[in-house]
Every structure is written in C-alpha cells, then in structure tokens.
Design a protein around this motif. Structure first.
Motif, PDB file in Angstrom:
ATOM      1  N   LEU A  63       0.840  -1.194   0.000  1.00  0.00           N
ATOM      2  CA  LEU A  63       0.000   0.000   0.000  1.00  0.00           C
ATOM      3  C   LEU A  63       0.874   1.242   0.000  1.00  0.00           C
ATOM      4  O   LEU A  63       1.794   1.364   0.808  1.00  0.00           O
ATOM      5  CB  LEU A  63      -0.907   0.004   1.231  1.00  0.00           C
ATOM      6  CG  LEU A  63      -1.791   1.231   1.446  1.00  0.00           C
ATOM      7  CD1 LEU A  63      -2.799   1.361   0.313  1.00  0.00           C
ATOM      8  CD2 LEU A  63      -2.493   1.137   2.787  1.00  0.00           C
ATOM      9  N   VAL A  64       0.577   2.156  -0.913  1.00  0.00           N
ATOM     10  CA  VAL A  64       1.337   3.395  -1.019  1.00  0.00           C
ATOM     11  C   VAL A  64       0.378   4.548  -1.293  1.00  0.00           C
ATOM     12  O   VAL A  64      -0.659   4.365  -1.929  1.00  0.00           O
ATOM     13  CB  VAL A  64       2.416   3.294  -2.124  1.00  0.00           C
ATOM     14  CG1 VAL A  64       1.763   3.091  -3.491  1.00  0.00           C
ATOM     15  CG2 VAL A  64       3.314   4.512  -2.125  1.00  0.00           C
ATOM     16  N   GLN A  65       0.712   5.734  -0.796  1.00  0.00           N
ATOM     17  CA  GLN A  65      -0.122   6.908  -1.008  1.00  0.00           C
ATOM     18  C   GLN A  65       0.055   7.469  -2.409  1.00  0.00           C
ATOM     19  O   GLN A  65       1.106   7.299  -3.029  1.00  0.00           O
ATOM     20  CB  GLN A  65       0.216   7.991   0.016  1.00  0.00           C
ATOM     21  CG  GLN A  65      -0.094   7.616   1.452  1.00  0.00           C
ATOM     22  CD  GLN A  65       0.220   8.738   2.421  1.00  0.00           C
ATOM     23  OE1 GLN A  65       0.879   9.707   2.078  1.00  0.00           O
ATOM     24  NE2 GLN A  65      -0.260   8.602   3.648  1.00  0.00           N
ATOM     25  N   PRO A  66      -0.974   8.127  -2.947  1.00  0.00           N
ATOM     26  CA  PRO A  66      -0.813   8.781  -4.249  1.00  0.00           C
ATOM     27  C   PRO A  66       0.378   9.723  -4.244  1.00  0.00           C
ATOM     28  O   PRO A  66       0.602  10.452  -3.281  1.00  0.00           O
ATOM     29  CB  PRO A  66      -2.128   9.542  -4.424  1.00  0.00           C
ATOM     30  CG  PRO A  66      -3.113   8.763  -3.615  1.00  0.00           C
ATOM     31  CD  PRO A  66      -2.337   8.283  -2.417  1.00  0.00           C
ATOM     32  N   GLY A  87       3.381   8.693  -4.204  1.00  0.00           N
ATOM     33  CA  GLY A  87       4.486   7.967  -3.616  1.00  0.00           C
ATOM     34  C   GLY A  87       5.208   7.088  -4.610  1.00  0.00           C
ATOM     35  O   GLY A  87       4.878   7.057  -5.798  1.00  0.00           O
ATOM     36  N   LYS A 138      -0.385   6.761  -8.960  1.00  0.00           N
ATOM     37  CA  LYS A 138      -1.759   7.227  -9.009  1.00  0.00           C
ATOM     38  C   LYS A 138      -2.697   6.097  -8.601  1.00  0.00           C
ATOM     39  O   LYS A 138      -2.349   4.928  -8.726  1.00  0.00           O
ATOM     40  CB  LYS A 138      -2.122   7.692 -10.427  1.00  0.00           C
ATOM     41  CG  LYS A 138      -1.172   8.713 -11.019  1.00  0.00           C
ATOM     42  CD  LYS A 138      -1.506   8.974 -12.478  1.00  0.00           C
ATOM     43  CE  LYS A 138      -0.551   9.973 -13.097  1.00  0.00           C
ATOM     44  NZ  LYS A 138      -0.863  10.220 -14.531  1.00  0.00           N
ATOM     45  N   PRO A 139      -3.899   6.430  -8.125  1.00  0.00           N
ATOM     46  CA  PRO A 139      -4.852   5.377  -7.765  1.00  0.00           C
ATOM     47  C   PRO A 139      -5.119   4.405  -8.917  1.00  0.00           C
ATOM     48  O   PRO A 139      -5.326   3.209  -8.673  1.00  0.00           O
ATOM     49  CB  PRO A 139      -6.116   6.155  -7.396  1.00  0.00           C
ATOM     50  CG  PRO A 139      -5.592   7.447  -6.865  1.00  0.00           C
ATOM     51  CD  PRO A 139      -4.400   7.765  -7.734  1.00  0.00           C
ATOM     52  N   THR A 143      -3.314   1.031  -9.294  1.00  0.00           N
ATOM     53  CA  THR A 143      -3.662  -0.098  -8.442  1.00  0.00           C
ATOM     54  C   THR A 143      -3.962  -1.332  -9.287  1.00  0.00           C
ATOM     55  O   THR A 143      -4.805  -1.298 -10.179  1.00  0.00           O
ATOM     56  CB  THR A 143      -4.875   0.238  -7.568  1.00  0.00           C
ATOM     57  OG1 THR A 143      -4.537   1.305  -6.674  1.00  0.00           O
ATOM     58  CG2 THR A 143      -5.309  -0.972  -6.748  1.00  0.00           C
ATOM     59  N   THR A 171      -1.379  -1.326  -4.258  1.00  0.00           N
ATOM     60  CA  THR A 171      -2.560  -0.520  -3.999  1.00  0.00           C
ATOM     61  C   THR A 171      -2.142   0.914  -3.725  1.00  0.00           C
ATOM     62  O   THR A 171      -1.349   1.167  -2.818  1.00  0.00           O
ATOM     63  CB  THR A 171      -3.352  -1.059  -2.801  1.00  0.00           C
ATOM     64  OG1 THR A 171      -3.736  -2.414  -3.043  1.00  0.00           O
ATOM     65  CG2 THR A 171      -4.602  -0.226  -2.565  1.00  0.00           C
ATOM     66  N   VAL A 172      -2.666   1.838  -4.519  1.00  0.00           N
ATOM     67  CA  VAL A 172      -2.359   3.253  -4.367  1.00  0.00           C
ATOM     68  C   VAL A 172      -3.606   3.938  -3.829  1.00  0.00           C
ATOM     69  O   VAL A 172      -4.611   4.072  -4.539  1.00  0.00           O
ATOM     70  CB  VAL A 172      -1.927   3.892  -5.687  1.00  0.00           C
ATOM     71  CG1 VAL A 172      -1.520   5.343  -5.461  1.00  0.00           C
ATOM     72  CG2 VAL A 172      -0.777   3.108  -6.301  1.00  0.00           C
ATOM     73  N   SER A 173      -3.550   4.357  -2.586  1.00  0.00           N
ATOM     74  CA  SER A 173      -4.716   4.943  -1.935  1.00  0.00           C
ATOM     75  C   SER A 173      -4.269   5.787  -0.754  1.00  0.00           C
ATOM     76  O   SER A 173      -3.272   5.494  -0.104  1.00  0.00           O
ATOM     77  CB  SER A 173      -5.673   3.855  -1.455  1.00  0.00           C
ATOM     78  OG  SER A 173      -6.768   4.402  -0.744  1.00  0.00           O
ATOM     79  N   SER A 174      -5.034   6.840  -0.484  1.00  0.00           N
ATOM     80  CA  SER A 174      -4.771   7.675   0.667  1.00  0.00           C
ATOM     81  C   SER A 174      -5.558   7.216   1.881  1.00  0.00           C
ATOM     82  O   SER A 174      -5.409   7.732   2.971  1.00  0.00           O
ATOM     83  CB  SER A 174      -5.094   9.136   0.359  1.00  0.00           C
ATOM     84  OG  SER A 174      -6.456   9.289  -0.011  1.00  0.00           O
TER      85      SER A 174
END
Length: 117
Positions: free
Chosen positions: A11-14, A16, A86-87, A90, A114-117
C-alpha cells in the motif's frame, strides 16, 4: 524451467514511490525480453514495461516517465521502479520473461500494488 517470483508490492499513497523486484531461478540473460504487466479487477492485463537483453526499454504512455524497468547487478533480478503513483496504478503486477529460441514464456505469481490515501 525458469521460475519468476515478484515481491515489493504493498500500500502506497498517491504520489508515492514503490519498487518491485522479480527474482529468477536462473540467469535472466537466458531470456530475450523481461517485462512487467499489471491487471486490475475487471480489466485486461496490460504491459507496463519491457526490457530486451540488449538494453532496449519500452513503456506505454500511461506510465512513461513514471516507471523504470532495470536489471540489477545480480543477473537473476529485474526491477520496476514506480514513481508518482496514481490510484489508477492499483493492480496486481506480474513479471514476465520471454525466450525466443525456443519460444517460451514465463510468468510470476503477481504482487498486489494498492495506491490509496
């Protein structure tokens, strides 16, 4: 028989970054092309990066400038560096190896990104 195993997903933030690794049971120089593909639920698997044994790379417009495929100093490893995620990035990411003579394809088991905040 070549075995490919992906790792590094998570899991990584947008915005990132994340680096995926693909470890082969043998030398990747025995393969003519290494590639990374991804597949999101309900979508077709798509190429995100490829690297020939001669060092030529190829990227679709969707990831060009953000993703980089490379071989490590160890000849049994290939990486995918992903920046500015970017999301829509994902997906499950798969490592692929191609040998031309004889024509053979090898796939890893996939790793979830998974790219999500």
């Amino acid at each position: 028989q070549v075995q490919l195993v992906e790792s590094g997903g998570g899991l990584v933030q947008p915005g990132g970054s994340l680096t995926l690794s693909c470890a082969a049971s043998g030398s990747i120089f025995s393969l003519d092309v290494m590639g990374w593909y991804r597949q999101a639920p309900g979508k077709q698997r798509e190429l995100v990066a490829s690297l020939t044994s001669g060092g030529t790379t190829n990227y679709p417009d969707s990831v060009k400038g953000r993703f980089t495929i490379s071989r490590g100093n160890a000849e049994n490893t290939v990486y995918l560096q992903m920046n500015s995620l970017k999301p829509e990035d994902t997906a499950v990411y798969y490592c692929k190896g191609t040998r031309i003579l004889p024509v053979t394809y090898y796939w890893g088991q996939g790793t979830q990104v998974t790219v999500s905040s």
